[in-house]
Write an enzyme that holds these catalytic residues in place. Sequence first.
Site, PDB file in Angstrom:
ATOM      1  N   PRO A 209       0.817  -1.219   0.000  1.00 15.36           N
ATOM      2  CA  PRO A 209       0.000   0.000   0.000  1.00 15.36           C
ATOM      3  C   PRO A 209       0.846   1.262   0.000  1.00 15.36           C
ATOM      4  CG  PRO A 209       0.182  -0.857   2.223  1.00 15.36           C
ATOM      5  CD  PRO A 209       0.891  -1.848   1.326  1.00 15.36           C
ATOM      6  N   SER A 210       0.185   2.402  -0.194  1.00 14.29           N
ATOM      7  CA  SER A 210       0.853   3.693  -0.077  1.00 14.29           C
ATOM      8  C   SER A 210       1.379   3.870   1.343  1.00 14.29           C
ATOM      9  CB  SER A 210      -0.133   4.822  -0.401  1.00 14.29           C
ATOM     10  OG  SER A 210       0.395   6.072   0.011  1.00 14.29           O
ATOM     11  N   SER A 262      -0.326   8.176  -9.661  1.00 13.10           N
ATOM     12  CA  SER A 262      -0.147   9.265 -10.624  1.00 13.10           C
ATOM     13  C   SER A 262       0.446   8.748 -11.930  1.00 13.10           C
ATOM     14  CB  SER A 262       0.774  10.335 -10.034  1.00 13.10           C
ATOM     15  OG  SER A 262       2.113   9.863  -9.973  1.00 13.10           O
ATOM     16  N   GLU A 283      -3.848   2.117 -13.457  1.00 14.29           N
ATOM     17  CA  GLU A 283      -4.900   3.136 -13.409  1.00 14.29           C
ATOM     18  C   GLU A 283      -4.242   4.411 -12.909  1.00 14.29           C
ATOM     19  OE1 GLU A 283      -9.475   3.298 -12.199  1.00 14.29           O
ATOM     20  OE2 GLU A 283      -8.146   3.240 -10.464  1.00 14.29           O
ATOM     21  N   GLY A 285      -3.564   8.946 -13.721  1.00 14.91           N
ATOM     22  CA  GLY A 285      -4.223  10.220 -13.487  1.00 14.91           C
ATOM     23  C   GLY A 285      -5.387  10.503 -14.416  1.00 14.91           C
ATOM     24  N   GLU A 413      -3.492  17.264 -13.557  1.00 17.69           N
ATOM     25  CA  GLU A 413      -4.259  16.721 -12.435  1.00 17.69           C
ATOM     26  C   GLU A 413      -3.747  17.356 -11.142  1.00 17.69           C
ATOM     27  OE1 GLU A 413      -5.838  12.394 -11.102  1.00 17.69           O
ATOM     28  OE2 GLU A 413      -3.668  12.574 -11.291  1.00 17.69           O
ATOM     29  N   GLY A 486      -3.630   5.366 -18.337  1.00 23.18           N
ATOM     30  CA  GLY A 486      -3.284   4.013 -17.953  1.00 23.18           C
ATOM     31  C   GLY A 486      -3.492   2.944 -18.993  1.00 23.18           C
TER      32      GLY A 486
END
Length: 509
Positions: A209-210, A262, A283, A285, A413, A486
């Site tokens: 995860p982030s 991003s 997937e 921006g 974005e 993406g």
Amino acid sequence: MAVTEIDRTDTTGSAAAALMPAAGWPHKMLIGGRAVAGEGAPIAVEHPGDGAVFTQFAGASDGQIEAAIATARAAADTGEWAALKPVERVAIVRRFVAALRSRADELEKVVIAEGGCPISSVVLPVQVRGPLATVEDQLDLYLTLPESESNPLPLEERINAAGTVFQSMRRYVPHGVVVAISAYNFPFFLNIWKLVPALATGNCVILRPSPLTPLSALAMVAAAQEAGFPDGVLNIVAEAGADGALALTTDPRVDMVSFTGSTDVGKKVMAQGAATMKRLQLELGGKSAQIFMADRLAAAAGAAAGVCLAHAGQGCVLGTRVLVPESEKAAVMAAMAKAIEGLVPGDPLDPATRMGPVINAAQRARCERYVELAVAAGATVVAGGKAIDTPGHYFEPTILDVPDASNPAARDEIFGPIVAVIGYRDIDHAVEIANDSIFGLSGYVYGADARAALAVAKRIRSGTVNVNIGGAMSGYASSGGHGSSGLGRERGVEGLRVYQELQCLNFAS
């Protein structure tokens, strides 16, 4: 001071302490079927609502990242998980989902604490409970898909002159080891939508995860153990930096990377996987356009509020470019400004709060910078436009009157509560503006004449276009991007098949 496995004392300086589960914040990772404490650099998790670190723990070391890759590779190479019948794999994945569903209240608190999504937000159900319901639909869909199917050979090719019968089949097989890397804005949503299809189709998975929102992934560890996955089939590792992600995206033992984030980072992931020809699902921006046709302008009044209420504009599919007829632009912007008059960002834990903070100070500064860039390029601030001087990372809901599509606020974005309003001369001009972007993730068309609106939608170069609706989430319908938004799709048939390789079997008898 050493970072403890579970340190309750470090929550006292943050409002997030009120959300902490009785057992403490989840800190342990999952490697080879075992819940293990980290041995690497500390991860400090900050509550965006007040800017305070509310928990700190040791993340994965280089050795633990290596162990996760090795155990996933070993599990994939045995072929045991892939060899199970689809109904058998799905039964285990369903147990995992059910265990998560039983923890939904706790998971929502984690999302609020680490991501700042308000407790009364209209998108809180999308964070946890929505995906937990719709992934069941995708599992149902998966069970309807054939594992193999005949290629459409003409009859004369199936039997040769000697009477030999020739057949050709398409067979769908798992890639092997899939690395899933998710973004911070909808962390649980993104994690579950990568894990469920990848696991159901027979892959072994490493979830990373982030670092900004690791807890919603680590909260899955106990549920995974309850489900009974074979050792190494599902691994979950969190890290403070990006060295582990680099190792995961370059290691030759990894067959596929599924990444949400991003476009700039997505390009790096793509390059990192190129040397070993990794399969990719990206997937990235978005800078989605909302086209309001002349017969549906009343709906445009809520366009800015809709973006800002959706997790303070931190959504890649949000319609941050609002396109309206030039002749009505001033009136529309006045109505939009009136709609956000009472929309004041506030404490995510306050039930009265409808809009919360952005994720951190850097993201708030990015919003400030883009307003300055937009104004320097000819835009006018109609409403908002400033950071809020209070603890936490708050930015005013902002409407920009943008002269044309070349403005930075209309091209890049931003990932914050900022919309750019652009006027169009006629519908052809509106389509031209909508398509004047490197992105193509989503789009929106609003028109009283549904047939005319649909005709406009079909001209938009985007992976998804919504007509007279703010969006839809279904396990049966996929989403994905065109251009710099993406590769590949999530959800639906395509979101299942992306986790499979196609093998062609030709044989004679």
